[in-house]
Write a protein that holds these residues in place. Structure first.
Motif, mmCIF file in Angstrom:
data_model
loop_
_atom_site.group_PDB
_atom_site.id
_atom_site.type_symbol
_atom_site.label_atom_id
_atom_site.label_comp_id
_atom_site.label_asym_id
_atom_site.label_seq_id
_atom_site.Cartn_x
_atom_site.Cartn_y
_atom_site.Cartn_z
ATOM 1 N N ASN A 86 -2.456 -3.743 0.721
ATOM 2 C CA ASN A 86 -3.827 -3.460 0.275
ATOM 3 C C ASN A 86 -4.814 -4.469 0.822
ATOM 4 O O ASN A 86 -5.959 -4.147 1.100
ATOM 5 C CB ASN A 86 -3.901 -3.475 -1.253
ATOM 6 N N LYS A 131 0.855 -1.177 0.000
ATOM 7 C CA LYS A 131 0.000 0.000 0.000
ATOM 8 C C LYS A 131 0.898 1.235 0.000
ATOM 9 O O LYS A 131 1.405 1.612 -1.006
ATOM 10 C CB LYS A 131 -0.925 -0.058 1.220
ATOM 11 N N SER A 141 -6.601 0.844 9.687
ATOM 12 C CA SER A 141 -7.007 0.334 8.386
ATOM 13 C C SER A 141 -8.231 1.085 7.887
ATOM 14 O O SER A 141 -8.934 1.739 8.661
ATOM 15 C CB SER A 141 -7.335 -1.162 8.518
ATOM 16 N N ASP A 159 -9.285 -4.579 5.374
ATOM 17 C CA ASP A 159 -9.141 -3.599 4.305
ATOM 18 C C ASP A 159 -7.726 -3.025 4.365
ATOM 19 O O ASP A 159 -6.948 -3.358 5.268
ATOM 20 C CB ASP A 159 -10.201 -2.499 4.441
ATOM 21 N N SER A 160 -7.386 -2.150 3.456
ATOM 22 C CA SER A 160 -6.037 -1.597 3.322
ATOM 23 C C SER A 160 -5.516 -0.985 4.618
ATOM 24 O O SER A 160 -6.255 -0.300 5.331
ATOM 25 C CB SER A 160 -6.016 -0.512 2.242
#
Length: 85
Positions: free
Chosen positions: A29, A14, A69, A52-53
């Motif tokens: 990610n 990410k 996140s 989630d990311s």
């Protein structure tokens, strides 16, 4: 050569990096956090707990780090364990 090795291993990262205890923590990610040895760039551990990311990673004291996140959660982790606290 070491830079090439690292870029190959983290091509799916990410934008979240943090270095602590001779490890580089990278937020992905997919919601996981990868830990790499800074000397060898070998994978040390994978922390799984977000869905989630990863948006941020920071240290807490000397044994823990915290992550946030896009799933709107915070997780506290021990450096030497893959489970969150």
């Amino acid at each position: 050569l070491k830079e090439r090795m690292l870029s190959d291993k983290i091509s799916y990262f990410k934008s979240c990096f943090f270095s602590v205890n001779y490890c580089l923590l990278i937020g992905l990610n997919e919601g996981a956090i990868m830990s790499y040895d800074v000397e060898s760039f070998n994978e040390v551990r994978k922390y799984i707990g977000h869905i989630d990311s990863i948006t941020c990673i920071n240290t807490i004291l000397s044994k823990y780090f915290i992550s946030s996140s896009k799933d709107k959660t915070l997780r506290i982790w021990h450096y030497k364990q893959s489970d969150c606290c």
